[in-house]
Design a protein around this motif. Structure first.
Motif, PDB file in Angstrom:
ATOM      1  N   GLU A 305      15.769 -51.126  81.080  1.00 27.48           N
ATOM      2  CA  GLU A 305      14.457 -51.798  81.064  1.00 27.48           C
ATOM      3  C   GLU A 305      14.346 -52.788  82.221  1.00 27.48           C
ATOM      4  N   LEU A 306      15.437 -53.524  82.488  1.00 22.75           N
ATOM      5  CA  LEU A 306      15.418 -54.478  83.606  1.00 22.75           C
ATOM      6  C   LEU A 306      15.213 -53.747  84.931  1.00 22.75           C
ATOM      7  N   LYS A 307      15.917 -52.625  85.097  1.00 25.26           N
ATOM      8  CA  LYS A 307      15.766 -51.835  86.335  1.00 25.26           C
ATOM      9  C   LYS A 307      14.313 -51.365  86.493  1.00 25.26           C
ATOM     10  N   GLN A 308      13.753 -50.868  85.384  1.00 23.43           N
ATOM     11  CA  GLN A 308      12.372 -50.358  85.454  1.00 23.43           C
ATOM     12  C   GLN A 308      11.405 -51.486  85.793  1.00 23.43           C
ATOM     13  N   SER A 309      11.619 -52.637  85.154  1.00 26.95           N
ATOM     14  CA  SER A 309      10.713 -53.766  85.355  1.00 26.95           C
ATOM     15  C   SER A 309      10.761 -54.271  86.797  1.00 26.95           C
ATOM     16  N   LEU A 310      11.950 -54.619  87.280  1.00 22.46           N
ATOM     17  CA  LEU A 310      12.048 -55.161  88.644  1.00 22.46           C
ATOM     18  C   LEU A 310      11.601 -54.134  89.680  1.00 22.46           C
ATOM     19  N   SER A 311      11.926 -52.858  89.430  1.00 22.19           N
ATOM     20  CA  SER A 311      11.528 -51.805  90.388  1.00 22.19           C
ATOM     21  C   SER A 311      10.019 -51.601  90.392  1.00 22.19           C
ATOM     22  N   ARG A 312       9.412 -51.683  89.214  1.00 22.09           N
ATOM     23  CA  ARG A 312       7.947 -51.540  89.132  1.00 22.09           C
ATOM     24  C   ARG A 312       7.283 -52.576  90.041  1.00 22.09           C
ATOM     25  N   TRP A 313       7.784 -53.801  90.020  1.00 24.05           N
ATOM     26  CA  TRP A 313       7.214 -54.860  90.869  1.00 24.05           C
ATOM     27  C   TRP A 313       7.530 -54.632  92.342  1.00 24.05           C
ATOM     28  N   GLN A 314       8.739 -54.158  92.633  1.00 24.20           N
ATOM     29  CA  GLN A 314       9.090 -53.864  94.023  1.00 24.20           C
ATOM     30  C   GLN A 314       8.147 -52.799  94.602  1.00 24.20           C
ATOM     31  N   TYR A 315       7.907 -51.744  93.831  1.00 21.92           N
ATOM     32  CA  TYR A 315       7.050 -50.651  94.329  1.00 21.92           C
ATOM     33  C   TYR A 315       5.585 -51.098  94.421  1.00 21.92           C
ATOM     34  N   ALA A 316       5.115 -51.802  93.400  1.00 27.33           N
ATOM     35  CA  ALA A 316       3.688 -52.149  93.344  1.00 27.33           C
ATOM     36  C   ALA A 316       3.280 -53.053  94.499  1.00 27.33           C
ATOM     37  N   LEU A 317       4.175 -53.976  94.891  1.00 31.91           N
ATOM     38  CA  LEU A 317       3.810 -54.936  95.937  1.00 31.91           C
ATOM     39  C   LEU A 317       4.430 -54.587  97.287  1.00 31.91           C
ATOM     40  N   ALA A 318       4.827 -53.318  97.430  1.00 35.92           N
ATOM     41  CA  ALA A 318       5.496 -52.889  98.674  1.00 35.92           C
ATOM     42  C   ALA A 318       4.580 -53.014  99.879  1.00 35.92           C
ATOM     43  N   GLU A 319       3.313 -52.709  99.716  1.00 39.83           N
ATOM     44  CA  GLU A 319       2.364 -52.740 100.836  1.00 39.83           C
ATOM     45  C   GLU A 319       1.353 -53.849 100.596  1.00 39.83           C
ATOM     46  N   GLY A 320       1.324 -54.837 101.454  1.00 41.20           N
ATOM     47  CA  GLY A 320       0.238 -55.824 101.385  1.00 41.20           C
ATOM     48  C   GLY A 320       0.493 -57.014 100.481  1.00 41.20           C
ATOM     49  N   GLY A 321       1.110 -56.817  99.307  1.00 36.73           N
ATOM     50  CA  GLY A 321       1.400 -57.955  98.432  1.00 36.73           C
ATOM     51  C   GLY A 321       2.780 -58.520  98.738  1.00 36.73           C
ATOM     52  N   TRP A 322       3.269 -59.405  97.859  1.00 42.73           N
ATOM     53  CA  TRP A 322       4.605 -59.981  98.078  1.00 42.73           C
ATOM     54  C   TRP A 322       5.170 -60.459  96.749  1.00 42.73           C
ATOM     55  N   ASN A 323       6.495 -60.270  96.584  1.00 40.38           N
ATOM     56  CA  ASN A 323       7.169 -60.669  95.349  1.00 40.38           C
ATOM     57  C   ASN A 323       7.868 -62.017  95.480  1.00 40.38           C
ATOM     58  N   SER A 324       7.917 -62.739  94.387  1.00 38.90           N
ATOM     59  CA  SER A 324       8.851 -63.867  94.273  1.00 38.90           C
ATOM     60  C   SER A 324      10.021 -63.360  93.437  1.00 38.90           C
ATOM     61  N   LEU A 325      11.226 -63.781  93.797  1.00 40.77           N
ATOM     62  CA  LEU A 325      12.439 -63.289  93.139  1.00 40.77           C
ATOM     63  C   LEU A 325      13.131 -64.459  92.437  1.00 40.77           C
ATOM     64  N   TYR A 326      13.238 -64.382  91.116  1.00 36.61           N
ATOM     65  CA  TYR A 326      13.895 -65.494  90.418  1.00 36.61           C
ATOM     66  C   TYR A 326      14.430 -65.036  89.063  1.00 36.61           C
ATOM     67  N   TYR A 327      15.443 -65.758  88.563  1.00 34.74           N
ATOM     68  CA  TYR A 327      15.874 -65.680  87.161  1.00 34.74           C
ATOM     69  C   TYR A 327      15.749 -67.030  86.477  1.00 34.74           C
ATOM     70  N   ASN A 328      15.875 -68.092  87.286  1.00 31.59           N
ATOM     71  CA  ASN A 328      15.976 -69.444  86.736  1.00 31.59           C
ATOM     72  C   ASN A 328      14.809 -70.299  87.187  1.00 31.59           C
ATOM     73  N   ASN A 329      14.387 -71.210  86.333  1.00 33.71           N
ATOM     74  CA  ASN A 329      13.573 -72.356  86.739  1.00 33.71           C
ATOM     75  C   ASN A 329      13.660 -73.385  85.616  1.00 33.71           C
ATOM     76  N   HIS A 330      12.842 -74.412  85.690  1.00 28.15           N
ATOM     77  CA  HIS A 330      12.915 -75.508  84.703  1.00 28.15           C
ATOM     78  C   HIS A 330      12.492 -75.061  83.302  1.00 28.15           C
ATOM     79  N   ASP A 331      11.895 -73.885  83.196  1.00 30.87           N
ATOM     80  CA  ASP A 331      11.435 -73.385  81.884  1.00 30.87           C
ATOM     81  C   ASP A 331      12.328 -72.292  81.314  1.00 30.87           C
ATOM     82  N   GLN A 332      13.374 -71.914  82.034  1.00 32.67           N
ATOM     83  CA  GLN A 332      14.198 -70.768  81.605  1.00 32.67           C
ATOM     84  C   GLN A 332      15.647 -71.193  81.394  1.00 32.67           C
ATOM     85  N   PRO A 333      16.341 -70.540  80.445  1.00 33.38           N
ATOM     86  CA  PRO A 333      17.771 -70.823  80.293  1.00 33.38           C
ATOM     87  C   PRO A 333      18.547 -70.400  81.546  1.00 33.38           C
TER      88      PRO A 333
END
Length: 560
Positions: A305-333
């Motif tokens: 599921e993680l592979k499908q999710s991250l890959s879906r975003w990689q493919y969708a924003l491949a042309e023209g858009g842009w991804n932010s890459l993260y696992y952690n922030n002040h709201d996440q364990p």
């Protein structure tokens, strides 16, 4: 694809309250951040995202702002902030601020005025509705922190909307004057020299105007109204207007926090020709270990599921858009506790997770302490927790019949306070964070997990992050190359290929403590290979057509 400085940046998020305390009052502050800028430069950071430092009653740790143009006394003064910006720029780094404009504090002067009478000039800056016939809330929406999303105001005999705490009333973006106030405030900061904004729940600012009831689920008292305020009807109008009137006049970076956004919607928000935002924070991968009853209902992460999710975003924003890459922030364990193994394989799994993320296409974000493998904390009792969401969940879940053990286990795994324990600088008192009693207890493992120990060890997580960041700066392929997932159905290995001009990058990550066999797909051809980075010692000449991976092993090869 256009080249931009923010695509090539690595961002470091500072949660100021927990980063570094310069004056011994137990609370991190701006002078403390200045003391540690050389550390961030050494790590290779280009851009600092500073969580809110504005004046605030601190109901939600600074995300309830009472004055957008003043610094919270606990953090220092505007002069301190100006010195910080100057020192950041001197080191050729950028500073982006948190923009929190879905709501203010109920102690903001606008709201203090708005609640006094129905014809006050500031009244329409917020969202008010009359009670239902029986005196009840205008609809059944739940606040994101639990309880109702409506609070009764005695003075005007009606309710105001708060999608978060009752001390965080939602702003009414329908009001043009309010929008102009927001844009004026943004320009004020940009004219001071800030390099952009991270925008808090920015896709919540447009609500469906008839405020329909949500669907009650699982016998709860209140319903999620999210489909009526996430990505609402006028959200693109507002963001285009913000871009036209403010953002387009500066060379800045923007990232919108957008719970519930889909890849297709993100394309609209980040498309280069659409003039809205540069990138979004999406939460799809952050929900994969939630059970059917949400965040506190724990379930194991499924790697496919993680592979499908991250890959879906990689493919969708491949042309023209842009991804932010993260696992952690002040709201996440902490990611090493959540997706890795914070026991026997803390070092290996932290490096593997970093490899997986930093080699993808998009802008990587490092959250304070992630680069030394800081872990979740297990406080003995609920009294040690500070987070408003955690405390509300504790009482809600107990009310729903959960046992103390069940509730605390969920809190150990998912509480936002996991990210908020003080930064672990050394093995001295309070981990070197403060000479006084910290506002929140330090994780007891600071004796072995701290910056000083990491810096002095060439095989540390810190030095591994440094290497990953360095590689990104040296290889346009890592920033701009196309992404292709391989071994889609492998339940243990997450592997992908990046391609740019005539070069390929092969990334191989073993997600677990087993020893699976990696087999290179036959259609990946190359003349020469070079091992760029790995978290185990690997023979340069070893064959990559087929080999056994060690627990949590990660390798990155450059193929020519």
């Amino acid at each position: 694809m256009k080249h931009s400085w923010w695509k090539e940046s690595v961002v470091y998020q500072i949660y100021p309250r927990s980063f570094m305390d310069s004056n011994g009052d137990g609370i991190g502050d701006i002078q403390g951040i200045i003391m540690k800028l050389d550390y961030l430069k050494e790590l290779g950071i280009d851009t600092i995202w500073l969580s809110p430092v504005y004046e605030s009653p601190n109901d939600d740790n600074g995300y309830d702002i009472s004055n957008y143009m003043k610094i919270m006394d606990e953090f220092g003064s505007m002069e301190d902030w100006e010195e910080l910006l100057q020192q950041v720029h001197m080191r050729e780094m950028s500073l982006i601020m948190d923009l929190v404009v879905n709501h203010t504090s109920d102690e903001h002067k606008w709201f203090m005025q708005a609640k006094t009478s129905r014809d006050n000039p500031y009244r329409d800056y917020y969202i008010w509705r009359d009670p239902k016939g029986d005196g009840k809330e205008p609809n059944n929406w739940a606040s994101n922190f639990g309880g109702s999303a409506w609070e009764y105001n005695e003075e005007t005999k009606d309710y105001y909307l708060h999608l978060f705490s009752k001390k965080q009333p939602d702003l009414n973006w329908e009001n043009e004057q309010l929008r102009e106030e927001v844009y004026r405030m943004m320009k004020w900061w940009l004219d001071k020299g800030v390099d952009g904004f991270r925008m808090d729940v920015i896709n919540f600012i447009s609500k469906v105007d008839n405020f329909p009831d949500g669907e009650i689920k699982n016998g709860k008292k209140y319903a999620s109204g999210s489909k009526y305020y996430r990505n609402g009807p006028k959200i693109h109008d507002y963001l285009k207007e913000m871009n036209e009137k403010v953002l387009s006049q500066y060379d800045v970076m923007t990232v919108g926090e957008m719970p519930g956004v889909t890849p297709d919607q993100a394309k609209d928000y980040t498309g280069e020709e659409r003039n809205e935002l540069n990138m979004v924070f999406q939460f799809e991968h952050m929900g994969l270990d939630n059970g059917p009853n949400g965040k506190w209902d724990l379930q194991e992460l499924d790697l496919i599921e993680l592979k499908q999710s991250l890959s879906r975003w990689q493919y969708a924003l491949a042309e023209g858009g842009w991804n932010s890459l993260y696992y952690n922030n002040h709201d996440q364990p902490r990611s090493v506790s959540r997706f890795g193994n914070d026991g026997d394989y803390r070092i290996e799994s932290a490096k593997m997770l970093a490899t997986l993320l930093h080699m993808m296409k998009g802008t990587p974000y490092v959250y304070q302490g992630e680069e030394i493998g800081m872990t979740n904390v297990r406080f003995d009792s609920i009294e040690s927790y500070k987070d408003i969401e955690t405390l509300q969940a504790y009482s809600d879940l107990k009310e729903q019949g959960w046992s103390e053990e069940e509730v605390m286990e969920s809190i150990f795994k998912k509480s936002r306070d996991n990210a908020r324990t003080p930064m672990q600088w050394n093995d001295e008192d309070h981990a070197g964070f403060s000479s006084g009693e910290p506002w929140m207890a330090v994780n007891p493992n600071y004796k072995s997990i701290n910056v000083e120990a990491e810096r002095n060890n060439e095989h540390s997580i810190f030095n591994y992050y440094k290497r990953l960041i360095q590689l990104r700066k040296q290889n346009e392929l890592i920033v701009y190359g196309d992404y292709q997932l391989i071994l889609e159905d492998d339940p243990e290995i997450f592997s992908y290929v990046r391609s740019y001009q005539d070069k390929k990058l092969l990334v191989i990550c073993n997600f677990y403590d087993k020893e699976p066999t990696f087999k290179l797909p036959r259609d990946i051809n190359f003349m020469t290979k070079q091992l760029l980075v790995s978290n185990y010692t690997v023979e340069e000449q070893s064959n990559i057509a087929e080999f056994t991976l060690q627990p949590y092993e990660a390798r990155v090869y450059l193929l020519n």
